[in-house]
Design a protein around this motif. Structure first.
Motif, mmCIF file in Angstrom:
data_model
loop_
_atom_site.group_PDB
_atom_site.id
_atom_site.type_symbol
_atom_site.label_atom_id
_atom_site.label_comp_id
_atom_site.label_asym_id
_atom_site.label_seq_id
_atom_site.Cartn_x
_atom_site.Cartn_y
_atom_site.Cartn_z
ATOM 1 N N PRO A 53 14.736 -9.952 -73.064
ATOM 2 C CA PRO A 53 14.998 -9.430 -74.397
ATOM 3 C C PRO A 53 15.841 -8.157 -74.330
ATOM 4 O O PRO A 53 15.937 -7.517 -73.285
ATOM 5 C CB PRO A 53 13.610 -9.132 -74.955
ATOM 6 C CG PRO A 53 12.793 -8.804 -73.747
ATOM 7 C CD PRO A 53 13.338 -9.676 -72.648
ATOM 8 N N ALA A 54 16.433 -7.800 -75.459
ATOM 9 C CA ALA A 54 17.210 -6.571 -75.534
ATOM 10 C C ALA A 54 16.304 -5.372 -75.268
ATOM 11 O O ALA A 54 15.106 -5.401 -75.548
ATOM 12 C CB ALA A 54 17.848 -6.447 -76.921
ATOM 13 N N VAL A 55 16.881 -4.314 -74.731
ATOM 14 C CA VAL A 55 16.124 -3.092 -74.487
ATOM 15 C C VAL A 55 15.825 -2.418 -75.822
ATOM 16 O O VAL A 55 16.712 -2.184 -76.620
ATOM 17 C CB VAL A 55 16.903 -2.114 -73.578
ATOM 18 C CG1 VAL A 55 16.157 -0.798 -73.433
ATOM 19 C CG2 VAL A 55 17.154 -2.743 -72.217
ATOM 20 N N ARG A 56 14.545 -2.151 -76.063
ATOM 21 C CA ARG A 56 14.129 -1.432 -77.276
ATOM 22 C C ARG A 56 13.624 -0.035 -76.940
ATOM 23 O O ARG A 56 13.641 0.849 -77.769
ATOM 24 C CB ARG A 56 13.034 -2.205 -78.017
ATOM 25 C CG ARG A 56 13.542 -3.464 -78.684
ATOM 26 C CD ARG A 56 12.566 -4.092 -79.660
ATOM 27 N NE ARG A 56 11.640 -3.231 -80.368
ATOM 28 C CZ ARG A 56 11.928 -2.493 -81.461
ATOM 29 N NH1 ARG A 56 13.137 -2.487 -81.939
ATOM 30 N NH2 ARG A 56 10.991 -1.773 -82.039
ATOM 31 N N THR A 57 13.144 0.134 -75.711
ATOM 32 C CA THR A 57 12.599 1.416 -75.287
ATOM 33 C C THR A 57 13.066 1.701 -73.864
ATOM 34 O O THR A 57 13.095 0.795 -73.029
ATOM 35 C CB THR A 57 11.058 1.393 -75.307
ATOM 36 O OG1 THR A 57 10.608 0.982 -76.583
ATOM 37 C CG2 THR A 57 10.475 2.750 -74.984
#
Length: 117
Positions: A53-57
């Motif tokens: 998944p895309a980096v959120r943190t």
């Protein structure tokens, strides 16, 4: 740069939360410092759309005396839609040295950036 290694980033996705990227180390060769390479390498990791998944943190640890790293990661947060930055104690000096070691090690603070606003 110009065919020469200029720097590297070491990190990993947290197994319990693959949208969290933990950065272990960022290094730029002394010949290439001051050119914004550390920030560009981090930006490339954050915005790599080929990895899900895309980096959120993003998380990293920084000592209190490492002003350059603090500035690099705070600048990254500003570029990342003014993402909030939280700083919390993680490892105190006593956690980072062997009892027989006379050398002092600065405490490591956990920096967490994101999610972007």
């Amino acid at each position: 740069m110009g065919g020469e290694p200029a720097g590297f980033v070491i990190g990993y996705r947290r197994p319990a939360d693959p949208s969290c990227l933990f950065i272990w180390q960022v290094a730029v060769d002394a010949r290439f410092r001051g050119l914004g390479l550390a920030g560009r390498m981090l930006d490339d990791l954050l915005h790599d759309r080929t990895i899900t998944p895309a980096v959120r943190t993003l998380q990293t640890t920084i000592t209190d005396d490492n002003v350059a790293s603090q500035q690099t990661f705070r600048s990254l947060a500003r570029r990342w839609n003014d993402a909030p930055v939280t700083v919390a104690p993680l490892f105190e000096s006593a956690h980072l040295m062997h009892p027989s070691d006379a050398a002092h090690h600065e405490p490591e603070r956990l920096y967490e950036i994101g999610p972007p606003m």
